[in-house]
Motif scaffolding. Sequence first.
Motif, PDB file in Angstrom:
ATOM      1  N   GLU A  83       0.307  -7.551  -6.195  1.00 32.08           N
ATOM      2  CA  GLU A  83       1.275  -8.418  -6.879  1.00 32.08           C
ATOM      3  C   GLU A  83       2.617  -8.427  -6.149  1.00 32.08           C
ATOM      4  N   ARG A  84       3.044  -7.272  -5.644  1.00 36.17           N
ATOM      5  CA  ARG A  84       4.331  -7.214  -4.934  1.00 36.17           C
ATOM      6  C   ARG A  84       4.277  -8.007  -3.627  1.00 36.17           C
ATOM      7  N   THR A  85       3.154  -7.970  -2.919  1.00 41.24           N
ATOM      8  CA  THR A  85       3.069  -8.758  -1.685  1.00 41.24           C
ATOM      9  C   THR A  85       3.101 -10.253  -1.987  1.00 41.24           C
ATOM     10  N   ILE A  86       2.512 -10.640  -3.102  1.00 43.46           N
ATOM     11  CA  ILE A  86       2.534 -12.061  -3.483  1.00 43.46           C
ATOM     12  C   ILE A  86       3.953 -12.492  -3.832  1.00 43.46           C
ATOM     13  N   ARG A  87       4.643 -11.667  -4.603  1.00 37.23           N
ATOM     14  CA  ARG A  87       6.034 -12.009  -4.948  1.00 37.23           C
ATOM     15  C   ARG A  87       6.923 -12.044  -3.712  1.00 37.23           C
ATOM     16  N   ALA A  88       6.557 -11.284  -2.689  1.00 34.41           N
ATOM     17  CA  ALA A  88       7.316 -11.289  -1.435  1.00 34.41           C
ATOM     18  C   ALA A  88       6.986 -12.496  -0.562  1.00 34.41           C
ATOM     19  N   GLY A  89       5.924 -13.239  -0.917  1.00 30.85           N
ATOM     20  CA  GLY A  89       5.605 -14.466  -0.194  1.00 30.85           C
ATOM     21  C   GLY A  89       4.341 -14.442   0.636  1.00 30.85           C
ATOM     22  N   ALA A  90       3.588 -13.330   0.620  1.00 26.32           N
ATOM     23  CA  ALA A  90       2.357 -13.263   1.408  1.00 26.32           C
ATOM     24  C   ALA A  90       1.280 -14.160   0.822  1.00 26.32           C
ATOM     25  N   VAL A  91       0.381 -14.627   1.687  1.00 27.00           N
ATOM     26  CA  VAL A  91      -0.757 -15.443   1.242  1.00 27.00           C
ATOM     27  C   VAL A  91      -2.055 -14.658   1.299  1.00 27.00           C
ATOM     28  N   GLY A  92      -1.993 -13.420   1.788  1.00 29.89           N
ATOM     29  CA  GLY A  92      -3.202 -12.618   1.894  1.00 29.89           C
ATOM     30  C   GLY A  92      -2.881 -11.235   2.414  1.00 29.89           C
ATOM     31  N   CYS A  93      -3.929 -10.410   2.498  1.00 23.40           N
ATOM     32  CA  CYS A  93      -3.751  -9.043   2.982  1.00 23.40           C
ATOM     33  C   CYS A  93      -5.034  -8.527   3.607  1.00 23.40           C
ATOM     34  N   ASN A  94      -4.911  -7.421   4.318  1.00 28.24           N
ATOM     35  CA  ASN A  94      -6.046  -6.605   4.755  1.00 28.24           C
ATOM     36  C   ASN A  94      -6.088  -5.361   3.882  1.00 28.24           C
ATOM     37  N   ILE A  95      -7.292  -4.967   3.472  1.00 33.07           N
ATOM     38  CA  ILE A  95      -7.489  -3.701   2.764  1.00 33.07           C
ATOM     39  C   ILE A  95      -8.659  -2.976   3.422  1.00 33.07           C
ATOM     40  N   GLU A  96      -8.446  -1.736   3.822  1.00 35.47           N
ATOM     41  CA  GLU A  96      -9.480  -0.958   4.505  1.00 35.47           C
ATOM     42  C   GLU A  96     -10.435  -0.296   3.514  1.00 35.47           C
ATOM     43  N   ASP A  97     -11.666  -0.028   3.976  1.00 31.33           N
ATOM     44  CA  ASP A  97     -12.636   0.640   3.108  1.00 31.33           C
ATOM     45  C   ASP A  97     -12.878   2.100   3.505  1.00 31.33           C
ATOM     46  N   SER A  98     -11.962   2.664   4.301  1.00 34.20           N
ATOM     47  CA  SER A  98     -12.083   4.073   4.658  1.00 34.20           C
ATOM     48  C   SER A  98     -11.106   4.904   3.823  1.00 34.20           C
ATOM     49  N   LEU A  99     -11.331   6.202   3.821  1.00 40.37           N
ATOM     50  CA  LEU A  99     -10.536   7.111   3.009  1.00 40.37           C
ATOM     51  C   LEU A  99      -9.325   7.626   3.781  1.00 40.37           C
ATOM     52  N   PRO A 100      -8.206   7.860   3.093  1.00 37.39           N
ATOM     53  CA  PRO A 100      -7.057   8.455   3.774  1.00 37.39           C
ATOM     54  C   PRO A 100      -7.390   9.883   4.183  1.00 37.39           C
ATOM     55  N   GLY A 101      -6.833  10.306   5.268  1.00 39.17           N
ATOM     56  CA  GLY A 101      -7.039  11.677   5.705  1.00 39.17           C
ATOM     57  C   GLY A 101      -8.154  11.828   6.715  1.00 39.17           C
ATOM     58  N   ASN A 102      -9.395  11.568   6.277  1.00 39.49           N
ATOM     59  CA  ASN A 102     -10.515  11.817   7.192  1.00 39.49           C
ATOM     60  C   ASN A 102     -11.132  10.557   7.790  1.00 39.49           C
ATOM     61  N   GLY A 103     -10.774   9.375   7.288  1.00 44.74           N
ATOM     62  CA  GLY A 103     -11.291   8.135   7.850  1.00 44.74           C
ATOM     63  C   GLY A 103     -12.729   7.838   7.514  1.00 44.74           C
ATOM     64  N   LYS A 104     -13.351   8.647   6.650  1.00 46.01           N
ATOM     65  CA  LYS A 104     -14.726   8.375   6.245  1.00 46.01           C
ATOM     66  C   LYS A 104     -14.767   7.161   5.324  1.00 46.01           C
ATOM     67  N   LEU A 105     -15.926   6.517   5.271  1.00 44.14           N
ATOM     68  CA  LEU A 105     -16.059   5.324   4.447  1.00 44.14           C
ATOM     69  C   LEU A 105     -16.089   5.658   2.959  1.00 44.14           C
ATOM     70  N   ARG A 106     -15.417   4.830   2.170  1.00 37.71           N
ATOM     71  CA  ARG A 106     -15.612   4.899   0.731  1.00 37.71           C
ATOM     72  C   ARG A 106     -17.034   4.433   0.426  1.00 37.71           C
TER      73      ARG A 106
END
Length: 259
Positions: free
Chosen positions: A103-126
């Motif tokens: 929601e904050r990126t939309i209010r800032a004017g973005a039309v889209g985003c990237n979201i990763e499917d790996s975990l923070p720290g070890n980089g393993k897949l969710r």
Amino acid sequence: MMMNHKEKAEYFHQLHVPRLPLVLFNIWDAGSAKAVAAAGAKAIATGSYSVASAYGYDDGENVPFDTVIANLERIVQATDLPVTVDLERGYGEAAGELAASIERTIRAGAVGCNIEDSLPGNGKLRSVEEQVQRIRQARIAADGQKLPYFINVRSDVFFQGLPAEQNEAILASAIARAQAYAEAGADGIFVPGLADEKLIARLAAASPLPLNLMVNERTPSLKSLAEAGAARLSYGPDPYLRMMKALGAAARDAISIQH
């Protein structure tokens, strides 16, 4: 022609055409956005590594989110082109936190985003199930803002082993994730690390989502990537690294006069 926020988002969707890929030469601030826009870009995309490094942080959601949003706002104000933001893992583990980030990126004017499917720290897949729930929350949040927000899900399946291990099993995993993510409400699938042209073509053909690839020295030519079915090509940290290398070389030349 000037476009409003919704029109920019709709146009951004239209730019994702297999075999006629959208080329995103990733930027990190308002100045780099202006330079890339002046070069003829059709859209602007931030890169998390580049933004983090420009602000003096390591990549990996170390940049305070308020800084990410303030930087995004300046970029949006600097160009009339659609802007998509690299959100890394979404700046929020809990569903409500992820939704608030969107929601904050939309209010800032973005039309889209990237979201990763790996975990923070070890980089393993969710797990697929966990990432599907996150995508659904992101979709609900975006739809609640009444914007056709482009959710590009980055899948790190090809970063789980050695680069040479681009095989049938990993391809099958990428296809399965693309299908699950599409059902959850994603708009695109981003698979950095994939460089085998035959596997690219097979993934592009099997994926229900437009295929986004990372361009680097290991990948085939832009023409080959387009012919294989790519709908979007991103440069990630490469533009920033090139600029820093050029800056360093110019600085050495200037400073050398002192010796």
